[in-house]
Design an enzyme around this catalytic site. Structure first.
Site: not given
Ligand code: NAI
Length: 332
Positions: A234, A263, A295
């Site tokens: 993360r 993000e 991601h």
């Protein structure tokens, strides 16, 4: 019974429609994120299905409760974006997919290491322009290098095994040592002992209050100069501004990130014709030794199949008061 999806992409529809044939839910898809801006607009539904950047805070949950929502189903493993206490207070179950394909994420972390090290992305472009020179492509052997792994749950475990296969010395930090990994040769040490020794550090712990900005100015000062940092967990695990300073001073010589603290305004979208206002990501992407992926570590055929089947199974079992097959899926 109806499930309303947020942050839906074409591949989500493909996999959920395919596996829903076994469950027969009515599926409603929204492309937008779930958040306070949209929650009032949704119809009555039995469950909402959300992803990593949906904002499921107390305000959203309160409205969901008025729409008869009984289950919030995360189609991911991390759950830092959901207020579990608010869900409990409103009588809404929260479930996730705890381990859909740890190997998918671990293998992506390794892909980032190999790309940064051996510069295959640069070689690919070079050779296509008939530039067969090797200048600037020098890498290093992974064999006998020291790799630090922070968090040895499902993903960290798979990652440790791959790195052992390369012949690396693997040092790990977790709240609980994994006996199987120890028997394979992984040594558990305090994080302060790993930071100065590791040539490569890969983060595989969840984002919590304890791990927020785990890599900051203080911990960066303990790192071995010239090391490689990989974060597929993360974005909030690292203080990006401190990382930029460390890249400038070359304390960190390679950075691979599949996640970024801000993000949600960028990832999973095509912004190729837009002006990006986030100067921090622009600065990061300007370094030749930084690799950013959006991601995508989870993004394999096997992982998407498992995500769809486990999510539909979780919702089916929770809505129909059946015994949950996957106990670790239930968060609230
Ligand atoms: P997991 O729950 O199996 O393992 C997490 C491990 O971290 C556990 O062993 C736990 O004891 C440890 N841990 C917790 N707090 C810690 C601390 N303060 N210091 C050190 N270790 C600590 O989770 P899993 O499946 O391995 O996933 C890890 C993370 O990867 C998730 O939380 C998620 O944020 C991220 N992820 C990223 C994906 C991507 O596509 N980039 C996909 C899936 C997960």
């Amino acid at each position: 019974m109806k499930i309303t999806f947020f942050s839906t992409k074409p591949y989500d529809k493909l996999f959920f429609n395919k596996y829903n044939k076994d469950f027969g839910f009515e599926l409603e898809y929204y492309e937008t994120h779930l958040g306070p801006h949209i929650v009032n607009a949704i119809d009555q539904t039995d469950a909402v299905c959300v992803f990593v950047n949906d904002k499921v805070n107390a305000e959203v949950i309160k409205v969901l409760a008025t729409k008869s929502v009984k289950t919030i189903a995360l189609r991911c493993a991390g759950f830092n974006n959901v207020d579990l206490e608010a869900a409990k207070a409103n009588g809404i179950n929260v479930c996730r997919v705890p381990a859909y394909s740890p190997e998918a994420v671990a293998e992506h972390a390794v892909a980032m290491i190999l790309t940064l090290n051996r510069k295959t992305h640069k070689a690919y472009n070079r050779v296509r322009e008939q530039n067969f020179s090797l200048n600037g492509l020098l890498g290093f052997n992974l064999f006998e290098k020291t790799v630090g792994v922070i968090g040895t749950g499902n993903i960290g475990h798979a990652f440790c095994k791959i790195m052992l296969g390369f012949g690396c010395k693997v040092l790990a930090f977790d709240l609980i040592a994994n006996k199987e990994l120890e028997s394979l040769g992984v040594s558990y040490l305090p994080i302060t002992e790993i930071l100065p020794q590791a040539d490569i550090i890969s983060l595989h712990c969840p984002l919590t209050e304890q791990t927020h900005h785990l890599i900051d100015t203080e911990t960066i000062s303990m790192l071995k100069k010239g090391m490689m940092l990989i974060n597929t967990s993360r974005g909030g695990l690292i203080d990006t501004n401190a990382i930029i300073k460390a890249l400038k001073s070359q304390q960190i010589a390679y950075l691979g990130i599949d996640v970024y603290e801000q993000e949600e305004k960028l990832f999973f979208r095509d912004l190729s014709s837009n002006i990006i206002e986030d100067d921090t990501i622009q600065r990061l992407m300007s370094f030749p030794n930084v690799l950013v992926t959006a991601h995508q570590a989870f993004f394999t055929e096997e992982a998407l199949s498992k995500i769809a089947t486990v999510t539909l199974q979780n919702v089916d079992e929770l809505l129909n008061n059946k015994i949950l097959t996957n106990k670790a899926a239930l968060l609230a």
